[in-house]
Structure formats: structure tokens, C-alpha cells
Design a protein around this motif. Structure first.
Motif, mmCIF file in Angstrom:
data_model
loop_
_atom_site.group_PDB
_atom_site.id
_atom_site.type_symbol
_atom_site.label_atom_id
_atom_site.label_comp_id
_atom_site.label_asym_id
_atom_site.label_seq_id
_atom_site.Cartn_x
_atom_site.Cartn_y
_atom_site.Cartn_z
ATOM 1 N N GLY A 1 0.817 -1.206 0.000
ATOM 2 C CA GLY A 1 0.000 0.000 0.000
ATOM 3 C C GLY A 1 0.851 1.255 0.000
ATOM 4 O O GLY A 1 2.085 1.191 -0.142
ATOM 5 N N VAL B 1 1.843 2.051 5.086
ATOM 6 C CA VAL B 1 2.531 0.780 5.352
ATOM 7 C C VAL B 1 3.699 0.971 6.312
ATOM 8 O O VAL B 1 3.972 0.106 7.152
ATOM 9 N N ASN C 1 -8.769 0.266 5.889
ATOM 10 C CA ASN C 1 -7.653 -0.324 5.145
ATOM 11 C C ASN C 1 -7.954 -0.506 3.656
ATOM 12 O O ASN C 1 -7.362 -1.362 2.997
ATOM 13 N N LEU D 1 -5.024 -0.603 1.377
ATOM 14 C CA LEU D 1 -3.986 -1.592 1.683
ATOM 15 C C LEU D 1 -4.386 -2.968 1.157
ATOM 16 O O LEU D 1 -5.560 -3.307 1.104
#
Length: 319
Positions: free
Chosen positions: A174, A179, A211, A214
Motif C-alpha cells: 500500500g 505501510v 484499510n 492496503l
């Protein structure tokens, strides 16, 4: 008797008339629906953006973008849109330009109409006419998974080795800004009571909140360990003293001490006194101290834990 038969016949005729009536009513309703759906209607809908061919080393940061499109098409198509969220495909390999950490989509109405819709759909307008997709460079990072557990074994049972996670780490992909802040991820709490059998259980990983930007190589892991029946044993082990000066004649007591150890039942008979080594270091004696401190420096790998019964070994110096 005759009157009963007559009444049944009349009721049967009435029932058939009602069935025919409802059948015609149903056909009329179906014809009306098809008539309505075959007509053209003009409506405005929000179309979700489906990003295609985004470069692997980039991540789009604003996923909530949408296009508001005004279309003219028949009712059957509108019926389809009502059951499925409509979307527009944007191909990042050809439909956008890149400028200052931003992908810019600015296509004409005719291009969108020709690439996204068939001839039965007329695109009247779209808003906005330009979309901006901010992006960041992807960061790939492997972080350890930490087990959150509360495991209690039944009396006489234990695991010789530590609990094993498979996998024991997770790859996070990500934006660097997100991250880089992740150093480890914890599992949901694993609570087990009175354990007597081997543990092999799937458990979810607690992923960061919000998230959507991600990606994770996995969302769960497996907890594994072999559980065995354990027992306690006791052996007498000789005490060694090292680093005694040559000009000192040292006598100490006791010459051997008991060692209590915890071992699996399968390995109990293999444990011998010679597998242990207890050492006292004379260099650690301070001032007028008249005792040595024994240390268990060697014990077999099959033993889970071991403890010396004596904490002090008394000594005297003779000439």
C-alpha cells in the motif's frame, strides 16, 4: 339431497369464473409491464468507477469517485441498473494521463458512449467531465504476526515447543505513508481451556481500520503445536567448581544436588543424570562470602524446564 348437488354445481361454476377472471387480470398486468418497460426513459444515475490496468507499483488513494450520467434508454435497461450497481471502466493504460502524482481522466462524451454503452443507450450528459485520481507509490513490507492467546492445558499435559504460526508474517502492500507505520499485526484472541490434544486452528488477523488502500497477503493464520502428556522427574547431579586458585584447597558441600525437571512421558526414560551439568564459579565469590551459587548450565533438549533444589553450596578453605 338434490339441493346440495345443485349448490355444489353453482359454486363450481362461480369458482371457474373467478379463476378465468384472475387469469385475464394477470395477463393484463404482464402486458402493461412489458408496455411500460419497452418505452424509453431519461434518468440520471451515479456510476461507480471500475479501475482497470492500474500499474502494480501505484495505488489509487481516492476510491470514492463516481460519474453522474444522464441516459436515455428503454425500461428493461433501467430495470437492470436497479438490480446491479452500474459502473464505468477506466483503463489506466490508455484512458488517463499522469501529472504531479495524479492520474487525470478527461474523455469526451462520445468516447464514453462508444466504449461503455451499446446503441440502445443514449448518453445525454455526464458530470464531472474530468476525474482526478491521486496516487502514491506502493510499499511492500513483511511484518510479523503476533499471537494473542490464552491457552491453559489440562493437568499433566503441555506443549514442548512454542506455539507455531503458519504463516508467521504477513505481506502488506500500500501507500508508503500507511505501510511504514505497520510494524506488526496481532491475531484475534485465541482462548482454549483444558487442552489435551494437538492444536491446529485457524485464527483471523486484526487488520488496520480504514484499510481500503492496503492489500494483505492473507487475512488469517494457523496456530499449531503438538500437545503431550508430561510428568516430573528428579535426579541427583554432581556439582562442579571452576576457577579455584591453585593455592587454595577448597571443600564444599553438598557434592551433588537434586534437579527437578519437567519432561514428556515419551522421553521420561531417556533422561539421565549425565545429561545435566551444574557448575559453581569461584570467581563470583565476594568478600567474606562462604557459599557458592550453583548454575544449571546444561540440560537435555527433551526437558522442557529444570530447577536446582539448592540455591547455595557451602564451602571451607583448608590448608
Amino acid at each position: 339431497m338434490i339441493s346440495n348437488i345443485t349448490s355444489k354445481i353453482v359454486a363450481s361454476l362461480k369458482s371457474k369464473k373467478m379463476n378465468v377472471f384472475f387469469l385475464f387480470l394477470l395477463f393484463s398486468f404482464i402486458i402493461l409491464i412489458f408496455s411500460k418497460l419497452s418505452k424509453d426513459y431519461t434518468k440520471t444515475l451515479a456510476f461507480r468507477i471500475n479501475k482497470v490496468n492500474v500499474p502494480e507499483d501505484h495505488v489509487i488513494l481516492n476510491d470514492s469517485l463516481a460519474l453522474s450520467l444522464t441516459l436515455k434508454t428503454h425500461g428493461f435497461r433501467w430495470l437492470k441498473y436497479s438490480f446491479n450497481t452500474p459502473k464505468i471502466d477506466i483503463d489506466f493504460s490508455k484512458d488517463v494521463i499522469k501529472r504531479n502524482k495524479t492520474y487525470i481522466w478527461n474523455q469526451s462524451k462520445s468516447y464514453l458512449s462508444n466504449t461503455q454503452f451499446d446503441k440502445k443507450v443514449e448518453l445525454l450528459s455526464m458530470s464531472p467531465d474530468t476525474l482526478y485520481f491521486k496516487y502514491d507509490a506502493n510499499m511492500v513490507k513483511s511484518v510479523p504476526i503476533k499471537l494473542n492467546s490464552n491457552i491453559k492445558f489440562s493437568t499433566g499435559y503441555n506443549a514442548f515447543e512454542d506455539l507455531e504460526l503458519q504463516p508467521d508474517s504477513i505481506v502488506v502492500i500500500g501507500p508508503h505513508i500507511l505501510v511504514s507505520k505497520i510494524n506488526s499485526l496481532e491475531t484475534d484472541e485465541l482462548v482454549l481451556q483444558e487442552v489435551r490434544k494437538d492444536i491446529d486452528q485457524k485464527i483471523n488477523i486484526k487488520l488496520p481500520e480504514n484499510n481500503t488502500d492496503l492489500k494483505f497477503s492473507t487475512k488469517s493464520t494457523r496456530v499449531k503445536v503438538n500437545v503431550e502428556k508430561f510428568t516430573e522427574g528428579t535426579l541427583k547431579v554432581p556439582v562442579e567448581v571452576k576457577n579455584v586458585p591453585k593455592n587454595i584447597n577448597l571443600k564444599y558441600f553438598p557434592k551433588e544436588v537434586s534437579v527437578a525437571y519437567y519432561v514428556s512421558l515419551n522421553n521420561f526414560k531417556e533422561v539421565k543424570s549425565s545429561d545435566f551439568k551444574i557448575v559453581c564459579d569461584y570467581k563470583n565469590v565476594k568478600g567474606s562470602q562462604m557459599f557458592l551459587v550453583p548454575e544449571l548450565v546444561v540440560f537435555p533438549e527433551t526437558v522442557k524446564s529444570a530447577k536446582i533444589s539448592h540455591q547455595q553450596i557451602e564451602f571451607i578453605i583448608t590448608k
